[in-house]
Design a protein around this motif. Structure first.
Motif, PDB file in Angstrom:
ATOM      1  N   GLY A  83      49.292  36.762  43.149  1.00  0.00           N
ATOM      2  CA  GLY A  83      48.099  36.951  42.867  1.00  0.00           C
ATOM      3  C   GLY A  83      48.494  38.914  42.324  1.00  0.00           C
ATOM      4  N   ALA A  84      47.270  38.617  41.241  1.00  0.00           N
ATOM      5  CA  ALA A  84      47.778  40.305  40.395  1.00  0.00           C
ATOM      6  C   ALA A  84      47.993  41.551  41.573  1.00  0.00           C
ATOM      7  CB  ALA A  84      46.109  40.759  39.455  1.00  0.00           C
ATOM      8  N   GLN A 142      42.979  40.130  47.370  1.00  0.00           N
ATOM      9  CA  GLN A 142      42.057  39.701  47.619  1.00  0.00           C
ATOM     10  C   GLN A 142      41.437  40.192  49.271  1.00  0.00           C
ATOM     11  OE1 GLN A 142      44.508  36.023  48.516  1.00  0.00           O
ATOM     12  NE2 GLN A 142      46.323  36.600  47.560  1.00  0.00           N
ATOM     13  N   ASP A 167      46.559  46.391  39.272  1.00  0.00           N
ATOM     14  CA  ASP A 167      46.656  45.178  39.091  1.00  0.00           C
ATOM     15  C   ASP A 167      45.959  44.506  40.200  1.00  0.00           C
ATOM     16  OD1 ASP A 167      47.636  45.545  37.024  1.00  0.00           O
ATOM     17  OD2 ASP A 167      49.558  43.982  36.917  1.00  0.00           O
ATOM     18  N   GLU A 174      36.438  42.956  39.398  1.00  0.00           N
ATOM     19  CA  GLU A 174      36.112  41.808  37.989  1.00  0.00           C
ATOM     20  C   GLU A 174      35.579  40.847  39.353  1.00  0.00           C
ATOM     21  OE1 GLU A 174      39.446  40.359  36.941  1.00  0.00           O
ATOM     22  OE2 GLU A 174      39.608  42.304  35.601  1.00  0.00           O
ATOM     23  N   ARG A 175      35.986  40.816  40.978  1.00  0.00           N
ATOM     24  CA  ARG A 175      36.009  39.887  41.683  1.00  0.00           C
ATOM     25  C   ARG A 175      35.003  40.382  43.173  1.00  0.00           C
ATOM     26  NH1 ARG A 175      39.565  37.562  42.978  1.00  0.00           N
ATOM     27  NH2 ARG A 175      37.995  35.359  43.564  1.00  0.00           N
ATOM     28  N   ASP A 198      44.501  31.499  38.192  1.00  0.00           N
ATOM     29  CA  ASP A 198      45.564  32.301  37.190  1.00  0.00           C
ATOM     30  C   ASP A 198      47.208  33.085  37.111  1.00  0.00           C
ATOM     31  OD1 ASP A 198      44.676  33.622  39.330  1.00  0.00           O
ATOM     32  OD2 ASP A 198      43.951  35.154  38.267  1.00  0.00           O
ATOM     33  N   HIS A 215      42.256  46.092  39.939  1.00  0.00           N
ATOM     34  CA  HIS A 215      41.846  46.058  38.931  1.00  0.00           C
ATOM     35  C   HIS A 215      41.043  43.936  38.592  1.00  0.00           C
ATOM     36  CE1 HIS A 215      43.538  48.127  35.767  1.00  0.00           C
ATOM     37  NE2 HIS A 215      43.403  48.562  36.123  1.00  0.00           N
ATOM     38  N   GLU A 216      41.947  43.268  39.243  1.00  0.00           N
ATOM     39  CA  GLU A 216      41.459  41.885  40.458  1.00  0.00           C
ATOM     40  C   GLU A 216      39.455  42.299  41.304  1.00  0.00           C
ATOM     41  OE1 GLU A 216      43.171  37.807  41.721  1.00  0.00           O
ATOM     42  OE2 GLU A 216      43.698  39.827  43.163  1.00  0.00           O
TER      43      GLU A 216
END
Length: 314
Positions: free
Chosen positions: A188-189, A107, A129, A136-137, A219, A132-133
């Motif tokens: 979260g991831a 985050q 992970d 992506e964002r 998610d 990766h999150e």
């Protein structure tokens, strides 16, 4: 005396649930000045509110460990200026250099301050992970921070961690044995915990909340979160816990405010589904017993809808 007061305070928080929470440290971009929770373990406790201009995105806990041979920081911060402000506070505590930053998830409030730390030549560690999150964002996360933080976003650039791990990353630095853990899916991831077994101290990250309702993401697997807690987190039985959000406390308190809430909401949504209830009605399941948590007004209804969507096809 100070540490006793800190732990006592977490059981005497005012019973309101609003994002209108006053800044405790107006002379700094930090929401509050770091406190020494136990010897050599410090944390700047963030607002138990959504990120706002007033708190500059400091609504999570920014912690650091003074090991005797360097400092380990947990969370990069929500922007360059927050990271810079935390570093200024660290320099008031010790002349030991910061040697590592750990991002507790993908985050913005964990990673957007990475640009400051990389500029200081500090390595940054995160779970694969979480990286990766963030990848992506990241553009969306940065834009969101720039909207609420305004001039406090200046200097912030997108910087990904320089190091990753998958299960456990062990650090022996100075007098501290530090275990950076991934215990399984949670909020979260790539949710990461920093475990100091010799001190029975857990810097829990967003697996644990205290005094603040957790947001449940689309998610987020709440059943997985509960399993990770019961099989990985709780068995470590830490004496001291710095949660991802809220005041330092103990296992019983975060179990009540995190697991108690998730299990209660899942029970109520499950009963609603068993009775043929719809999504429109799910938003209004009774959560009044959690109204004492900060951000109740902002999150309770959204959380109910998200858990309905999760459980509908379980």
């Amino acid at each position: 005396m100070i540490r006793t007061a800190i732990f006592a305070a977490c059981f005497a928080m005012p019973a309101f649930a609003s994002e209108d929470i006053a800044d405790k440290y107006p002379q700094s971009v930090l929401y509050d000045k770091p406190i020494e929770v136990i010897p050599n373990v410090w944390s700047a406790i963030g607002a138990t509110a959504p990120p706002t201009y007033e708190n500059a995105g400091h609504n999570n806990n920014l912690s650091f460990l003074v090991t005797g041979d360097g400092v380990v920081v947990i969370n990069g911060g929500a922007n360059y200026k927050l990271a810079q402000a935390l570093h200024a506070e660290i320099k008031q505590v010790t002349d030991q250099p910061v040697k590592l930053v750990i991002n507790e998830n993908g985050q913005g409030h964990a990673m957007l301050g990475n640009s400051y730390w990389l500029a200081q030549g500090v390595d940054i560690l995160a779970h694969v992970d979480a990286v990766h999150e963030f990848e992506e964002r990241e553009a969306q996360i940065l834009a969101g921070m720039q909207r609420y933080a305004r001039e406090n976003s200046e200097g912030t650039e997108l910087v990904r961690p320089t190091m990753t791990f998958e299960d456990t990353h062990v650090i022996d630095m100075g007098d501290m044995h530090i275990e950076v853990l991934y215990l399984g899916p949670a909020h979260g991831a790539g949710d990461t915990q920093v475990w100091l077994p010799d001190l029975s101290m857990m810097i829990a990250g967003d697996i644990a909340f205290n005094g603040r309702m957790t947001p449940i993401f689309t998610d987020t697997c709440t059943s997985c979160w509960i399993e990770t807690w019961e099989t990985g987190f709780a068995p470590l039985n830490p004496t001291y816990i710095i949660p991802g959000h809220g005041y330092p406390t103990n296992l019983a308190q975060v179990t009540h405010h995190t697991m108690g809430y998730l299990k209660d909401l899942r029970t109520k949504i499950g009963a609603h589904l068993d009775n043929g209830g719809t999504l429109d009605d799910a938003y209004y399941v009774d959560q009044s017993n959690w109204e004492f948590l900060d951000t109740f007004n902002e999150l309770a209804t959204k959380n109910a809808g998200t858990v309905f969507a999760e459980m509908e096809f379980e």
